[in-house]
Motif scaffolding. Structure first.
Motif, PDB file in Angstrom:
ATOM      1  N   ILE A  60      30.400 102.662  13.410  1.00 17.49           N
ATOM      2  CA  ILE A  60      29.255 101.907  13.763  1.00 17.49           C
ATOM      3  C   ILE A  60      28.556 102.559  14.767  1.00 17.49           C
ATOM      4  N   SER A  61      29.141 102.744  16.004  1.00 19.88           N
ATOM      5  CA  SER A  61      28.369 103.297  17.086  1.00 19.88           C
ATOM      6  C   SER A  61      28.601 104.839  17.103  1.00 19.88           C
ATOM      7  N   LYS A  62      29.517 105.405  16.264  1.00 19.77           N
ATOM      8  CA  LYS A  62      29.752 106.832  16.015  1.00 19.77           C
ATOM      9  C   LYS A  62      30.406 107.446  17.336  1.00 19.77           C
ATOM     10  N   THR A  63      31.469 106.451  17.720  1.00 17.18           N
ATOM     11  CA  THR A  63      32.229 106.774  19.132  1.00 17.18           C
ATOM     12  C   THR A  63      33.376 107.097  18.799  1.00 17.18           C
ATOM     13  N   ASP A  80      34.753 104.236  16.091  1.00 18.85           N
ATOM     14  CA  ASP A  80      33.957 103.385  15.842  1.00 18.85           C
ATOM     15  C   ASP A  80      33.060 103.830  14.754  1.00 18.85           C
ATOM     16  N   ILE A  83      27.091  99.740  28.419  1.00 21.82           N
ATOM     17  CA  ILE A  83      26.658  99.090  27.126  1.00 21.82           C
ATOM     18  C   ILE A  83      24.997  99.380  26.974  1.00 21.82           C
ATOM     19  N   LYS A  93      30.518 110.262  22.534  1.00 17.32           N
ATOM     20  CA  LYS A  93      29.463 109.683  22.004  1.00 17.32           C
ATOM     21  C   LYS A  93      28.221 110.593  22.106  1.00 17.32           C
ATOM     22  N   ASP A  94      27.839 111.069  20.930  1.00 16.84           N
ATOM     23  CA  ASP A  94      26.707 112.071  20.843  1.00 16.84           C
ATOM     24  C   ASP A  94      27.348 113.419  21.610  1.00 16.84           C
ATOM     25  N   GLY A 118      25.209 103.034  25.496  1.00 15.63           N
ATOM     26  CA  GLY A 118      25.506 102.211  24.039  1.00 15.63           C
ATOM     27  C   GLY A 118      26.878 102.345  23.679  1.00 15.63           C
ATOM     28  N   LEU A 119      27.708 102.149  24.541  1.00 14.70           N
ATOM     29  CA  LEU A 119      29.276 101.783  24.235  1.00 14.70           C
ATOM     30  C   LEU A 119      29.179 100.268  23.949  1.00 14.70           C
ATOM     31  N   THR A 120      30.390 100.063  23.155  1.00 16.82           N
ATOM     32  CA  THR A 120      30.348  98.671  22.774  1.00 16.82           C
ATOM     33  C   THR A 120      31.585  97.752  23.545  1.00 16.82           C
ATOM     34  N   THR A 180      36.128 109.081  25.963  1.00 18.13           N
ATOM     35  CA  THR A 180      35.166 108.349  25.066  1.00 18.13           C
ATOM     36  C   THR A 180      34.020 109.460  24.750  1.00 18.13           C
TER      37      THR A 180
END
Length: 314
Positions: free
Chosen positions: A58-61, A56, A31, A90-91, A35-37, A88
């Motif tokens: 919001i978090s672009k995940t 997601d 987290i 992310k980026d 930056g994972l939720t 997952t």
């Protein structure tokens, strides 16, 4: 345990390996550092999560939950033969969530590194699609192994060497194919959802033509495996029904034979009992009367056998 591996200059693999579930330290690190939720981690950490695709905004995940086989394929709990893993994105980071029974999937990602060119786009998705292909191949091998066991049982049944062991093996195969079918159907649903979303503008997922073709090929491959699994399950069900019919027929035959023996063996008892009564009977005082009683017994037995044969009960 969290380990970082550089797949190439643009993609980093974050290997999240848990004994069973995430511990608090790993969850906090994912987290705060990555930056994972909590919601994404709850999905990724659920050992009973169904195959799914989530985004997601919001978090672009991106989150993909996918079914794989348990590395210990000898486990007696058939419900644990297929387990979920999670990817997952992310980026430019690819997170892989596995436990002790599914950590071998990391090797598939590392092998994919050798097949993916460094200058192509959508490298993250290509790594995932290559891994999906290998997972599908694993399911194909398992179904082939199941077919081999089924053929052996079928061979024993044809040679009349069936036993309670074969009944239990057939029951296990039925349960196993049910779990395999469920896992494969779930994975197919994920690929269909990915293809649908990547073909439209609903969510922020735009694959290159090459990646989209790879996704389409992966979906065709798993559809073939699904058909193979459906066929295998159907054949096993038919063999099980045939086996039950054979056992019922054997039981009926045994009962018929016992009934015939009971009828035939009761005749001498009736005749001898009749002549053993303390009363005046024809030729009972003759020395050859026992021969007469045997002749009567044989005649009655022959008549009954003829009547049973006439009624097609023999």
């Amino acid at each position: 345990m969290i380990n970082e591996t550089i797949l190439n200059q643009d993609v980093k693999l974050i290997d999240v390996h848990s004994t069973k579930t995430l511990n608090d330290d790993d969850r906090t690190q994912l987290i705060e550092k990555y930056g994972l939720t909590n919601e994404i981690l709850d999905y990724a950490d659920d050992e009973n999560e169904r195959a799914r695709f989530e985004y997601d905004d919001i978090s672009k995940t991106y989150l993909l939950v996918y079914n794989v086989q348990n590395e210990n394929n000898q486990t007696t709990d058939l419900s644990q033969r297929t387990l979920p893993i999670s990817f997952t994105i992310k980026d430019n980071q690819l997170f892989l969530f596995t436990n002790d029974a599914t950590h071998y999937i990391k090797d598939y990602l590392l092998k994919a590194k050798q097949r993916i060119k460094t200058n192509i786009k959508d490298k993250l998705w290509e790594y995932i699609f290559n891994t999906f292909d290998q997972i599908t191949s694993d399911f194909s091998d398992q179904i082939s192994e199941t077919d081999s066991i089924r053929n052996n049982i079928q061979h024993l049944i044809k040679r009349h060497h069936s036993s309670e062991k074969q009944i239990l093996e057939l029951a296990n195969l039925q349960d196993l194919t049910t779990y395999l079918n469920t896992a494969i159907n779930g994975n197919l649903g994920v690929l269909k959802q990915l293809e649908l979303i990547s073909s439209g503008n609903v969510q922020d997922l735009h694959l290159t033509k090459s990646a989209h073709e790879h996704l389409h090929d992966s979906m065709i491959e798993i559809e073939q495996i699904k058909n193979q699994a459906d066929l295998s399950s159907d054949i096993i069900d038919r063999i099980s029904n045939t086996y039950n019919n054979i056992l019922n027929n054997r039981t009926n035959t045994t009962m018929k034979i016992l009934t015939i023996y009971t009828i035939i063996l009761s005749i001498p008892t009736i005749v001898s009992g009749f002549y053993g009564m303390n009363m005046k009977l024809p030729i009972a005082d003759k020395g050859w009367s026992w021969v007469f009683s045997l002749i009567i017994t044989i005649i009655i037995i022959l008549v009954i056998l003829w009547d049973l044969h006439r009624r097609d009960t023999l």
